[in-house]
Design an enzyme around this catalytic site. Structure first.
Site, PDB file in Angstrom:
ATOM      1  N   LYS A  37       0.855  -1.183   0.000  1.00  0.00           N
ATOM      2  CA  LYS A  37       0.000   0.000   0.000  1.00  0.00           C
ATOM      3  C   LYS A  37       0.895   1.239   0.000  1.00  0.00           C
ATOM      4  CE  LYS A  37      -3.928   1.757   2.755  1.00  0.00           C
ATOM      5  NZ  LYS A  37      -4.784   1.390   3.910  1.00  0.00           N
ATOM      6  N   SER A  58      -9.538   1.029   2.717  1.00  0.00           N
ATOM      7  CA  SER A  58      -8.675   1.908   1.934  1.00  0.00           C
ATOM      8  C   SER A  58      -7.524   1.188   1.232  1.00  0.00           C
ATOM      9  CB  SER A  58      -8.095   3.008   2.827  1.00  0.00           C
ATOM     10  OG  SER A  58      -7.233   2.475   3.825  1.00  0.00           O
ATOM     11  N   SER A 115      -9.805  -1.442   6.801  1.00  0.00           N
ATOM     12  CA  SER A 115      -9.171  -1.088   5.533  1.00  0.00           C
ATOM     13  C   SER A 115      -8.459  -2.231   4.823  1.00  0.00           C
ATOM     14  CB  SER A 115      -8.181   0.069   5.727  1.00  0.00           C
ATOM     15  OG  SER A 115      -8.884   1.267   5.940  1.00  0.00           O
TER      16      SER A 115
END
Length: 198
Positions: free
Chosen positions: A51, A127, A151
């Site tokens: 990420k 996310s 997330s």
């Protein structure tokens, strides 16, 4: 993995930066260790992505925010990346996310929306949407994400893969851009529970 990302990313928009030179260098280092009869580690040659809030040496840590694209580059990798490198894994990409990890769909104002590889007219969740979508598309066997309030778990479930938020503070957070530092954790997304636990 590099070819797979090039093939799927135009359709799902999961990778923000593909680290060609680094990936090839790390893979070559694994080959050298094997050629010299050394143990390259339990994850030797396994490609993965992170990420876009993990520090990666020489790159700005954007946390998905366009305004941080010109931030000073990281001087070193996040601790989790260092651990994976020591185990022989090969970092190939940084992955799309909601800006500052604040969201549940990975619709990023700078890098665009990440699409669900099973149905590109749907979103991948967030996310850590890029981390989930790239694995679900079969381009990488696993990725790293972060989870404060779902997330990792939300995009993993929407993309039909496995993801976990481990026991708080059980994995190193050094070099990871914080959302809520007292609640944040990093975790792994993978296509099977077996891979998740490896």
């Amino acid at each position: 993995a590099l070819k797979a990302i090039a093939r799927v990313n135009p359709y799902i928009n999961a990778a923000t930066r593909v680290l060609h030179e680094r990936a090839l260098s790390e893979a070559a280092a694994v080959d050298v260790q094997i050629a010299n009869g050394k143990d390259p580690g339990p994850l030797a040659g396994v490609p993965y992505g992170v990420k876009d809030l993990f520090d990666v040496t020489g790159l700005p840590t954007t946390a998905g925010a366009g305004r941080l694209r010109r931030a000073p580059p990281a001087n070193s990798d996040a601790e989790a990346i260092r651990c994976l490198c020591n185990a022989g894994a090969v970092l190939v990409a940084t992955l799309n996310m909601d800006e500052f990890a604040y969201g549940f769909v990975t619709d990023n104002a700078t890098w665009g929306i990440t699409r669900n590889p099973h149905s590109p007219d749907r979103f991948a969740g967030g996310s850590s949407g890029g981390s989930a979508a790239i694995v679900a598309a079969g381009a990488l066997p696993f990725s790293l994400g972060s989870d404060t309030n779902g997330s990792i778990r939300i995009p993993a479930s929407l993309c039909g893969i496995f993801g976990t938020k481990p026991t708080h503070a059980s994995l190193p957070m050094e070099g990871v851009y914080p959302f809520v530092h007292t609640l944040d954790d990093i975790g792994i997304l993978a296509r099977s529970a077996v891979d998740l636990n490896a």
